[in-house]
Design a protein around this motif. Sequence first.
Motif, PDB file in Angstrom:
ATOM      1  N   TYR A  45      -3.358  -1.068  13.006  1.00 15.02           N
ATOM      2  CA  TYR A  45      -4.441  -0.595  12.136  1.00 15.02           C
ATOM      3  C   TYR A  45      -4.864   0.818  12.523  1.00 15.02           C
ATOM      4  O   TYR A  45      -5.129   1.663  11.654  1.00 15.02           O
TER       5      TYR A  45
ATOM      6  N   LEU B 284       1.057  -5.094   3.508  1.00 14.42           N
ATOM      7  CA  LEU B 284      -0.043  -5.763   4.201  1.00 14.42           C
ATOM      8  C   LEU B 284       0.075  -7.265   3.981  1.00 14.42           C
ATOM      9  O   LEU B 284       0.238  -7.725   2.851  1.00 14.42           O
TER      10      LEU B 284
ATOM     11  N   CYS C  45      -5.792   4.515   3.915  1.00 16.07           N
ATOM     12  CA  CYS C  45      -5.203   3.178   4.057  1.00 16.07           C
ATOM     13  C   CYS C  45      -6.167   2.234   4.771  1.00 16.07           C
ATOM     14  O   CYS C  45      -6.282   1.053   4.415  1.00 16.07           O
ATOM     15  N   LYS C  46      -6.875   2.741   5.780  1.00 16.57           N
ATOM     16  CA  LYS C  46      -7.851   1.907   6.481  1.00 16.57           C
ATOM     17  C   LYS C  46      -8.938   1.419   5.522  1.00 16.57           C
ATOM     18  O   LYS C  46      -9.341   0.255   5.562  1.00 16.57           O
TER      19      LYS C  46
ATOM     20  N   ILE D  26       0.795  -5.290   9.267  1.00 16.11           N
ATOM     21  CA  ILE D  26       1.232  -4.234   8.359  1.00 16.11           C
ATOM     22  C   ILE D  26       2.572  -3.721   8.864  1.00 16.11           C
ATOM     23  O   ILE D  26       2.741  -3.485  10.070  1.00 16.11           O
TER      24      ILE D  26
ATOM     25  N   THR E 288      -8.694   0.993   2.301  1.00 15.24           N
ATOM     26  CA  THR E 288      -8.115  -0.009   1.407  1.00 15.24           C
ATOM     27  C   THR E 288      -7.956  -1.349   2.107  1.00 15.24           C
ATOM     28  O   THR E 288      -8.300  -2.402   1.561  1.00 15.24           O
ATOM     29  N   VAL E 289      -7.450  -1.320   3.342  1.00 16.45           N
ATOM     30  CA  VAL E 289      -7.259  -2.548   4.116  1.00 16.45           C
ATOM     31  C   VAL E 289      -8.598  -3.220   4.389  1.00 16.45           C
ATOM     32  O   VAL E 289      -8.728  -4.448   4.271  1.00 16.45           O
ATOM     33  N   ASP E 290      -9.612  -2.437   4.739  1.00 16.36           N
ATOM     34  CA  ASP E 290     -10.940  -2.991   5.006  1.00 16.36           C
ATOM     35  C   ASP E 290     -11.504  -3.681   3.765  1.00 16.36           C
ATOM     36  O   ASP E 290     -12.110  -4.757   3.858  1.00 16.36           O
TER      37      ASP E 290
ATOM     38  N   LEU F  65       0.839  -1.192   0.000  1.00 19.39           N
ATOM     39  CA  LEU F  65       0.000   0.000   0.000  1.00 19.39           C
ATOM     40  C   LEU F  65       0.876   1.244   0.000  1.00 19.39           C
ATOM     41  O   LEU F  65       2.014   1.232   0.473  1.00 19.39           O
TER      42      LEU F  65
END
Length: 206
Positions: free
Chosen positions: A66, A32, A73-74, A55, A76-78, A16
Amino acid sequence: MVIVGTTTHLRYQSTLQGKCPYCDLNNSNLELQLYCDYTHLTLIPLFPVKRHGSIHCTACNAPIAYEELSQDCKTTVDAIAHQKRLFPIWTFTGSLVILLSLSIFIKNWYVKSHTDYPLEQLQKGDVVFYETENGYYSSFKILERKGPTFKVVHNTYIQNTFFDLEDLNEPSNYSKQKETLTLSDLNTMETKGYIEGIEKSKLNSF
């Protein structure tokens, strides 16, 4: 030696673009990694137990929680975590093998418990459930018996599993054409494992 344990499997990783809160680099690479823990029996996966991820910054290698990520970024990660939320099918391999073995055991028990009735004692009205040489399942009903010779009518319906064979046993399902089978024929079928069960007639009539 049988070994039972839990193994962690890296199932997904992605890079990311974001800001590292430790080395304070803008647009640094944040890696990630998503993991899956599964219980295994020796080398055979039985079932998954949990999902987790990590991460870290590829520049300073610091682990990043997180909560420390930017909102972008959160998000995208979710999205990735939601997309990869299902466990890999292969982690259920052992459970599927156990389920298959249990099904075979139940079938064998069913066959044994339903074929303990001696073929020599078959009489008019009895129904024999059997497997065909092509791997299908059906039944025939005994119309009359004279010594070792039986007059039977075959069920016109077949199915591809041995479960619920009794559902085929409807009077309207049977052909009107009579066929002849001998006790030797039935013994041969039983020896080959084709006879799946016997339903005794309560009224001793067709």
